[in-house]
Each structure stands twice: as structure tokens, then as C-alpha cells.
Design a protein around this motif. Structure first.
Motif, mmCIF file in Angstrom:
data_model
loop_
_atom_site.group_PDB
_atom_site.id
_atom_site.type_symbol
_atom_site.label_atom_id
_atom_site.label_comp_id
_atom_site.label_asym_id
_atom_site.label_seq_id
_atom_site.Cartn_x
_atom_site.Cartn_y
_atom_site.Cartn_z
ATOM 1 N N SER A 152 -2.974 6.332 -10.775
ATOM 2 C CA SER A 152 -3.425 7.459 -9.959
ATOM 3 C C SER A 152 -4.253 8.428 -10.781
ATOM 4 C CB SER A 152 -2.220 8.187 -9.349
ATOM 5 O OG SER A 152 -1.369 8.701 -10.350
ATOM 6 N N TYR A 185 -8.563 -3.447 -9.609
ATOM 7 C CA TYR A 185 -8.142 -2.178 -10.205
ATOM 8 C C TYR A 185 -8.124 -1.129 -9.100
ATOM 9 C CZ TYR A 185 -8.205 -4.289 -14.742
ATOM 10 O OH TYR A 185 -7.890 -5.102 -15.814
ATOM 11 N N VAL A 186 -6.922 -0.733 -8.711
ATOM 12 C CA VAL A 186 -6.746 0.232 -7.630
ATOM 13 C C VAL A 186 -6.536 1.614 -8.219
ATOM 14 C CG1 VAL A 186 -5.150 0.977 -5.810
ATOM 15 C CG2 VAL A 186 -5.917 -1.407 -5.914
ATOM 16 N N TYR A 204 -2.791 -0.821 -10.923
ATOM 17 C CA TYR A 204 -3.083 0.450 -10.260
ATOM 18 C C TYR A 204 -2.662 1.636 -11.116
ATOM 19 C CZ TYR A 204 1.858 1.148 -9.020
ATOM 20 O OH TYR A 204 3.214 1.349 -9.071
ATOM 21 N N TYR A 207 0.849 -1.200 0.000
ATOM 22 C CA TYR A 207 0.000 0.000 0.000
ATOM 23 C C TYR A 207 0.884 1.248 0.000
ATOM 24 C CZ TYR A 207 -3.078 3.624 1.920
ATOM 25 O OH TYR A 207 -3.763 4.795 2.138
ATOM 26 N N VAL A 261 -3.109 -6.901 -8.882
ATOM 27 C CA VAL A 261 -3.533 -5.509 -8.786
ATOM 28 C C VAL A 261 -2.985 -4.758 -9.992
ATOM 29 C CG1 VAL A 261 -3.254 -3.335 -7.507
ATOM 30 C CG2 VAL A 261 -3.648 -5.461 -6.268
ATOM 31 N N SER A 302 -10.419 0.345 -4.494
ATOM 32 C CA SER A 302 -10.240 -0.819 -5.361
ATOM 33 C C SER A 302 -11.567 -1.203 -6.007
ATOM 34 C CB SER A 302 -9.696 -1.992 -4.545
ATOM 35 O OG SER A 302 -9.508 -3.129 -5.372
ATOM 36 N N PHE A 342 -7.626 5.957 -1.670
ATOM 37 C CA PHE A 342 -7.158 4.655 -2.163
ATOM 38 C C PHE A 342 -8.362 3.739 -2.232
ATOM 39 C CE2 PHE A 342 -5.333 0.455 -1.978
ATOM 40 C CZ PHE A 342 -4.031 0.539 -2.442
ATOM 41 N N CYS A 356 1.403 4.534 -12.735
ATOM 42 C CA CYS A 356 0.746 3.266 -13.027
ATOM 43 C C CYS A 356 1.689 2.112 -12.727
ATOM 44 C CB CYS A 356 0.268 3.204 -14.471
ATOM 45 S SG CYS A 356 1.545 3.430 -15.727
ATOM 46 N N ILE A 394 2.625 1.847 -3.384
ATOM 47 C CA ILE A 394 1.718 2.366 -4.414
ATOM 48 C C ILE A 394 1.466 3.856 -4.184
ATOM 49 C CG2 ILE A 394 -0.660 2.288 -5.288
ATOM 50 C CD1 ILE A 394 -0.565 -0.782 -4.764
#
Length: 155
Positions: free
Chosen positions: A80, A103-104, A78, A9, A76, A127, A125, A25, A12
Motif C-alpha cells: 500500500s 504488482y498491486v 502487493y 480483493y 500477486v 495492478s 487499487f 505488504c 488486500i
């Protein structure tokens, strides 16, 4: 439900903050069929954009070859959002091609002030499961890092 280690966490979130104002990403791989995100893999946003992300095709091909050799899959995926909430855009939904992945999205919109400086604001954050264009938000559980060297062993 996504269960993710505190260390992953944190990695990321740090990547999202580091790449701001561009979208960050990456992938967190895990053993095939396990639903355990274990190996953090930050990627380059080939689009270099604050409103869009794109995996570099050469880097992505190498990642899939590497995961295949390790019997891993993307657990995951991810990226932003730098100015909006952590909710998938229409483009994000269209790009979602891993039905088993979480998909975070991390919103860094409140982390930076108008000059682009870090304001130490919170991140969002979240998901999602995205299957055939259907978006379903998932609960996120963050577990403590299990590395014994970080726990202060007494032995």
C-alpha cells in the motif's frame, strides 16, 4: 490483465487499511504457471514505515519454501501507499524481482482523515507488470467469490 476474486480483493484492501499509517505488504500465491491468485498471504512490513515496505527476510524465505512445496509461485505481490497514488515508486520498481507477478498497489491516502481516523474514503487499487524497470498498468477484473455457502443455495 489481473483477474482476482472479490474475497481476495477485499482481503488486500482490509490489510492495507488495517496497517495504515504504515504500508502493508503481502503476496497472493497461485499454482505455478497458472496466473491464478488463490492463496492470500499477508506479510509483516519489517520496515514499519509509512513510506517504505520491506518483507522480513526470514518470513520471505519461509514463504518461498512453502510455495515451492505446494508448487506455487507469487502471482500477486502487493503493498500500500498511505499518502500517495497507487503507482510504483522508483524504489518499488527497483524491488520488483518477479517478472511474472502482478504488482498491486493500494492507496489508502483518501481513507483516513488528518487525525488518522478512518474516513471511509475510497481506495485506489491498481495492478502493474514490472519487467526490467518497465512499468505497464494492467486492467483489473474482480470476479464474484465462488464459495457456494456465500451464494445462498436453494438446494
Amino acid at each position: 490483465m489481473l483477474t482476482i476474486a472479490q474475497e481476495t480483493y477485499d482481503a488486500i484492501v482490509a490489510h492495507a487499511k488495517r496497517d495504515h499509517p504504515d504500508e502493508a505488504c503481502g503476496v497472493v500465491a497461485g499454482p505455478e504457471g497458472s496466473d491464478r491468485p488463490e492463496r492470500f498471504i499477508p506479510m509483516v512490513n519489517a520496515a514499519g514505515s509509512p513510506t517504505f515496505y520491506e518483507f522480513d527476510s526470514t518470513e520471505l524465505l519461509q514463504l518461498y519454501k512453502d510455495m515451492d512445496a505446494r508448487d506455487e509461485e507469487p502471482v500477486v505481490v502487493y503493498h500500500s501507499h498511505t499518502a500517495t497514488e497507487a503507482y510504483p515508486s522508483r524504489t518499488d520498481i527497483g524491488l520488483a524481482s518477479e517478472p511474472n507477478a502482478h504488482y498491486v498497489l493500494v492507496s489508502t491516502a483518501d481513507c483516513f482523515d488528518e487525525s488518522g481516523g478512518n474516513s471511509d474514503g475510497p481506495v485506489e487499487f491498481r495492478s502493474y507488470s514490472i519487467i526490467d524497470g518497465v512499468v505497464t498498468e494492467e486492467e483489473v477484473t474482480i470476479t464474484p467469490t465462488t464459495d457456494s455457502s456465500k451464494k445462498g443455495s436453494t438446494s
